[in-house]
Design a protein around this motif. Structure first.
Motif, PDB file in Angstrom:
ATOM      1  N   MET A  12     -22.575 -40.758 -26.650  1.00  0.00           N
ATOM      2  CA  MET A  12     -21.960 -41.173 -25.388  1.00  0.00           C
ATOM      3  C   MET A  12     -21.639 -39.936 -24.568  1.00  0.00           C
ATOM      4  O   MET A  12     -20.765 -39.154 -24.896  1.00  0.00           O
ATOM      5  N   ASN A  13     -22.411 -39.725 -23.500  1.00  0.00           N
ATOM      6  CA  ASN A  13     -22.192 -38.558 -22.651  1.00  0.00           C
ATOM      7  C   ASN A  13     -21.915 -39.041 -21.232  1.00  0.00           C
ATOM      8  O   ASN A  13     -22.824 -39.275 -20.449  1.00  0.00           O
ATOM      9  N   HIS A  14     -20.649 -39.258 -20.933  1.00  0.00           N
ATOM     10  CA  HIS A  14     -20.246 -39.850 -19.673  1.00  0.00           C
ATOM     11  C   HIS A  14     -20.563 -38.921 -18.496  1.00  0.00           C
ATOM     12  O   HIS A  14     -20.462 -37.712 -18.592  1.00  0.00           O
ATOM     13  N   LYS A  15     -20.925 -39.524 -17.385  1.00  0.00           N
ATOM     14  CA  LYS A  15     -21.124 -38.784 -16.149  1.00  0.00           C
ATOM     15  C   LYS A  15     -19.916 -39.025 -15.252  1.00  0.00           C
ATOM     16  O   LYS A  15     -19.540 -40.163 -14.985  1.00  0.00           O
ATOM     17  N   LEU A  16     -19.324 -37.967 -14.804  1.00  0.00           N
ATOM     18  CA  LEU A  16     -18.145 -38.029 -13.951  1.00  0.00           C
ATOM     19  C   LEU A  16     -18.443 -37.292 -12.660  1.00  0.00           C
ATOM     20  O   LEU A  16     -19.243 -36.352 -12.644  1.00  0.00           O
ATOM     21  N   PRO A  17     -17.799 -37.672 -11.542  1.00  0.00           N
ATOM     22  CA  PRO A  17     -18.136 -37.040 -10.262  1.00  0.00           C
ATOM     23  C   PRO A  17     -17.907 -35.539 -10.248  1.00  0.00           C
ATOM     24  O   PRO A  17     -18.634 -34.803  -9.573  1.00  0.00           O
ATOM     25  N   GLN A  18     -16.914 -35.051 -11.008  1.00  0.00           N
ATOM     26  CA  GLN A  18     -16.643 -33.614 -11.006  1.00  0.00           C
ATOM     27  C   GLN A  18     -17.683 -32.814 -11.763  1.00  0.00           C
ATOM     28  O   GLN A  18     -17.630 -31.581 -11.788  1.00  0.00           O
ATOM     29  N   MET A  19     -18.644 -33.480 -12.369  1.00  0.00           N
ATOM     30  CA  MET A  19     -19.712 -32.764 -13.056  1.00  0.00           C
ATOM     31  C   MET A  19     -20.818 -32.342 -12.095  1.00  0.00           C
ATOM     32  O   MET A  19     -21.676 -31.530 -12.453  1.00  0.00           O
ATOM     33  N   THR A  20     -20.788 -32.861 -10.874  1.00  0.00           N
ATOM     34  CA  THR A  20     -21.842 -32.536  -9.914  1.00  0.00           C
ATOM     35  C   THR A  20     -21.309 -32.088  -8.556  1.00  0.00           C
ATOM     36  O   THR A  20     -22.097 -31.702  -7.695  1.00  0.00           O
ATOM     37  N   GLN A  21     -20.004 -32.135  -8.350  1.00  0.00           N
ATOM     38  CA  GLN A  21     -19.423 -31.703  -7.085  1.00  0.00           C
ATOM     39  C   GLN A  21     -18.076 -31.047  -7.358  1.00  0.00           C
ATOM     40  O   GLN A  21     -17.465 -31.268  -8.406  1.00  0.00           O
ATOM     41  N   PRO A  22     -17.595 -30.197  -6.445  1.00  0.00           N
ATOM     42  CA  PRO A  22     -16.377 -29.430  -6.720  1.00  0.00           C
ATOM     43  C   PRO A  22     -15.121 -30.296  -6.764  1.00  0.00           C
ATOM     44  O   PRO A  22     -14.907 -31.137  -5.896  1.00  0.00           O
ATOM     45  N   PHE A  23     -14.317 -30.068  -7.793  1.00  0.00           N
ATOM     46  CA  PHE A  23     -13.024 -30.733  -7.955  1.00  0.00           C
ATOM     47  C   PHE A  23     -11.970 -29.679  -8.262  1.00  0.00           C
ATOM     48  O   PHE A  23     -12.244 -28.673  -8.923  1.00  0.00           O
ATOM     49  N   LEU A  24     -10.751 -29.937  -7.786  1.00  0.00           N
ATOM     50  CA  LEU A  24      -9.609 -29.067  -8.055  1.00  0.00           C
ATOM     51  C   LEU A  24      -8.735 -29.693  -9.133  1.00  0.00           C
ATOM     52  O   LEU A  24      -8.633 -30.917  -9.244  1.00  0.00           O
ATOM     53  N   GLN A  25      -8.078 -28.821  -9.890  1.00  0.00           N
ATOM     54  CA  GLN A  25      -7.202 -29.277 -10.971  1.00  0.00           C
ATOM     55  C   GLN A  25      -6.040 -28.297 -11.061  1.00  0.00           C
ATOM     56  O   GLN A  25      -6.238 -27.083 -11.012  1.00  0.00           O
ATOM     57  N   TYR A  26      -4.820 -28.827 -11.206  1.00  0.00           N
ATOM     58  CA  TYR A  26      -3.637 -27.963 -11.258  1.00  0.00           C
ATOM     59  C   TYR A  26      -2.777 -28.326 -12.455  1.00  0.00           C
ATOM     60  O   TYR A  26      -2.283 -29.454 -12.554  1.00  0.00           O
ATOM     61  N   THR A  27      -2.596 -27.366 -13.360  1.00  0.00           N
ATOM     62  CA  THR A  27      -1.797 -27.607 -14.564  1.00  0.00           C
ATOM     63  C   THR A  27      -0.652 -26.606 -14.690  1.00  0.00           C
ATOM     64  O   THR A  27      -0.061 -26.486 -15.761  1.00  0.00           O
ATOM     65  N   GLY A  28      -0.335 -25.902 -13.601  1.00  0.00           N
ATOM     66  CA  GLY A  28       0.714 -24.889 -13.669  1.00  0.00           C
ATOM     67  C   GLY A  28       2.064 -25.357 -13.173  1.00  0.00           C
ATOM     68  O   GLY A  28       2.949 -24.530 -12.897  1.00  0.00           O
ATOM     69  N   ASN A  29       2.240 -26.662 -13.071  1.00  0.00           N
ATOM     70  CA  ASN A  29       3.480 -27.185 -12.494  1.00  0.00           C
ATOM     71  C   ASN A  29       4.727 -26.699 -13.212  1.00  0.00           C
ATOM     72  O   ASN A  29       5.748 -26.393 -12.590  1.00  0.00           O
ATOM     73  N   GLU A  30       4.665 -26.664 -14.547  1.00  0.00           N
ATOM     74  CA  GLU A  30       5.883 -26.360 -15.311  1.00  0.00           C
ATOM     75  C   GLU A  30       6.438 -24.977 -14.984  1.00  0.00           C
ATOM     76  O   GLU A  30       7.641 -24.813 -14.789  1.00  0.00           O
ATOM     77  N   THR A  31       5.551 -23.960 -14.922  1.00  0.00           N
ATOM     78  CA  THR A  31       6.081 -22.626 -14.635  1.00  0.00           C
ATOM     79  C   THR A  31       6.597 -22.545 -13.202  1.00  0.00           C
ATOM     80  O   THR A  31       7.594 -21.861 -12.932  1.00  0.00           O
ATOM     81  N   ASP A  32       5.962 -23.249 -12.296  1.00  0.00           N
ATOM     82  CA  ASP A  32       6.444 -23.264 -10.917  1.00  0.00           C
ATOM     83  C   ASP A  32       7.804 -23.950 -10.837  1.00  0.00           C
ATOM     84  O   ASP A  32       8.720 -23.477 -10.144  1.00  0.00           O
ATOM     85  N   ILE A  33       7.955 -25.061 -11.546  1.00  0.00           N
ATOM     86  CA  ILE A  33       9.218 -25.802 -11.531  1.00  0.00           C
ATOM     87  C   ILE A  33      10.353 -24.961 -12.113  1.00  0.00           C
ATOM     88  O   ILE A  33      11.457 -24.900 -11.554  1.00  0.00           O
ATOM     89  N   ILE A  34      10.091 -24.294 -13.218  1.00  0.00           N
ATOM     90  CA  ILE A  34      11.126 -23.518 -13.892  1.00  0.00           C
ATOM     91  C   ILE A  34      11.508 -22.281 -13.095  1.00  0.00           C
ATOM     92  O   ILE A  34      12.698 -22.031 -12.812  1.00  0.00           O
ATOM     93  N   PHE A  35      10.505 -21.476 -12.734  1.00  0.00           N
ATOM     94  CA  PHE A  35      10.798 -20.168 -12.158  1.00  0.00           C
ATOM     95  C   PHE A  35      10.986 -20.201 -10.641  1.00  0.00           C
ATOM     96  O   PHE A  35      11.815 -19.466 -10.105  1.00  0.00           O
ATOM     97  N   ASN A  36      10.226 -21.017  -9.952  1.00  0.00           N
ATOM     98  CA  ASN A  36      10.318 -21.040  -8.488  1.00  0.00           C
ATOM     99  C   ASN A  36      11.272 -22.103  -7.961  1.00  0.00           C
ATOM    100  O   ASN A  36      11.914 -21.896  -6.932  1.00  0.00           O
ATOM    101  N   LYS A  37      11.366 -23.227  -8.662  1.00  0.00           N
ATOM    102  CA  LYS A  37      12.269 -24.299  -8.221  1.00  0.00           C
ATOM    103  C   LYS A  37      13.639 -24.213  -8.889  1.00  0.00           C
ATOM    104  O   LYS A  37      14.577 -24.875  -8.459  1.00  0.00           O
ATOM    105  N   GLY A  38      13.734 -23.426  -9.957  1.00  0.00           N
ATOM    106  CA  GLY A  38      15.017 -23.262 -10.639  1.00  0.00           C
ATOM    107  C   GLY A  38      15.469 -24.479 -11.414  1.00  0.00           C
ATOM    108  O   GLY A  38      16.669 -24.682 -11.623  1.00  0.00           O
ATOM    109  N   ILE A  39      14.525 -25.288 -11.869  1.00  0.00           N
ATOM    110  CA  ILE A  39      14.846 -26.511 -12.609  1.00  0.00           C
ATOM    111  C   ILE A  39      14.511 -26.302 -14.079  1.00  0.00           C
ATOM    112  O   ILE A  39      13.384 -25.925 -14.431  1.00  0.00           O
ATOM    113  N   GLU A  40      15.467 -26.558 -14.930  1.00  0.00           N
ATOM    114  CA  GLU A  40      15.238 -26.383 -16.364  1.00  0.00           C
ATOM    115  C   GLU A  40      14.377 -27.526 -16.890  1.00  0.00           C
ATOM    116  O   GLU A  40      14.560 -28.701 -16.533  1.00  0.00           O
ATOM    117  N   LEU A  41      13.415 -27.179 -17.752  1.00  0.00           N
ATOM    118  CA  LEU A  41      12.560 -28.186 -18.387  1.00  0.00           C
ATOM    119  C   LEU A  41      12.669 -28.040 -19.901  1.00  0.00           C
ATOM    120  O   LEU A  41      11.919 -27.289 -20.516  1.00  0.00           O
TER     121      LEU A  41
END
Length: 308
Positions: free
Chosen positions: A1-30
């Motif tokens: 099973m090799n699924h085809k997804l739209p991001q496999m053929t066109q540019p997609f953005l992904q953001y997984t840095g929320n936690e460090t931004d929340i802690i250090f820039n927003k001053g919210i403890e997690l």
């Protein structure tokens, strides 16, 4: 099973840095480095929603799509129990996270989006002292992935995975539930996985054990200077579709002990990601991890050779 997804053929953005931004820039403890409890307050939910919406607007500007990952990187049994999420309470927050991402998708309008259930490593991805067999990893991660499947996610993304066996188990679990899955390995400053193996070895091991069932692979939580040491040539490299980068050149150990955020240089990071896009034209997924914020995402998106 090799699924085809739209991001496999066109540019997609992904953001997984929320936690460090929340802690250090927003001053919210997690506690437990977990963002998902914020969904349970109005202010917290508004903050998390703003990340989705800003990511969509950046994608709209450059003509890209967005992978809307649930805020569930640490929402597994071992990592959630110390902060009071276990059993049905943990299941409920995983379900809510899917609904939360789906609501952002509904707001996105014409921007292509994918709702993704985010899975993290069972233990510390930077120092995986608990190395499971693939069979144990499948059993461990199956409960969370089943909740994602029941909630209607379009795929699973496993981030900061440090060794092949855990990745194999996640691919097996997702496959049994009929979900496409992308595996993102993390690498150290030498370009090797935390357990010492190479990216090539990990990709090839996962594909061999799963009949190439993963939709694709990524690298995340590393700086381009470090991740570049893991890139190579050959059929296995075609299976790697992108990179979700750290802003900092620090090692994982240094990041763990940091008391201040090293956010690097957003424009420099964007330029480095653009260079990777030119070097590897098959790369289609780009984003930010530790130390990045929405400035970095914009700088990456605007410098990609595929930007509108």
């Amino acid at each position: 099973m090799n699924h085809k997804l739209p991001q496999m053929t066109q540019p997609f953005l992904q953001y997984t840095g929320n936690e460090t931004d929340i802690i250090f820039n927003k001053g919210i403890e997690l506690p437990g480095f977990a963002a998902y409890p914020l969904m349970e307050t109005a202010d917290g939910a508004a903050l998390l929603a703003s990340y989705y919406d800003a990511l969509v607007e950046t994608a709209r500007e450059v003509g890209a799509g967005v992978i809307l990952d649930t805020f569930t990187w640490t929402a597994n049994a071992d990592r959630s129990a110390p902060i009071g999420y276990a059993g049905e309470r943990l299941d409920t927050v995983n379900r809510k996270a899917v609904e939360f991402a789906a609501a952002a998708q509904a707001r996105a309008g014409a921007v292509p989006t994918i709702v993704s259930g985010m899975v993290g490593p069972r233990a510390d991805g930077y120092a995986p002292e608990m190395v499971m067999s693939a069979e144990r990893a499948e059993a461990y991660h199956c409960r969370q992935i089943a909740i994602f499947a029941g909630g209607g996610v379009e795929m699973v993304n496993a981030f900061t995975i440090g060794y092949a066996e855990e990745a194999i188990g996640i691919v097996w679990a997702a496959g049994k539930l009929g979900l496409p899955v992308a595996i993102s390995f993390t690498v150290e400053t030498d370009g090797r996985l935390p357990t010492g193996g190479t990216l090539r070895e990990a990709v090839e091991a996962v594909d061999a054990a799963t009949d190439s069932a993963a939709a694709y692979f990524l690298v995340n939580c590393a700086h381009p200077d470090h991740a570049a040491k893991s890139w190579g040539e050959g059929a296995w490299m075609e299976r790697v579709k992108g990179f979700v980068a750290n802003a900092s050149r620090c090692s994982h150990a240094e990041l763990d002990n940091a008391t201040e955020l090293d956010d690097g240089d957003p424009r420099e990071l964007g330029g480095q990601m653009a260079e990777l896009a030119r070097r590897f034209p098959h790369f289609t997924v780009f984003g930010g991890c530790c130390g990045t914020d929405l400035r970095h995402i914009a700088a990456i998106a605007r410098q990609l050779p595929v930007a509108a």
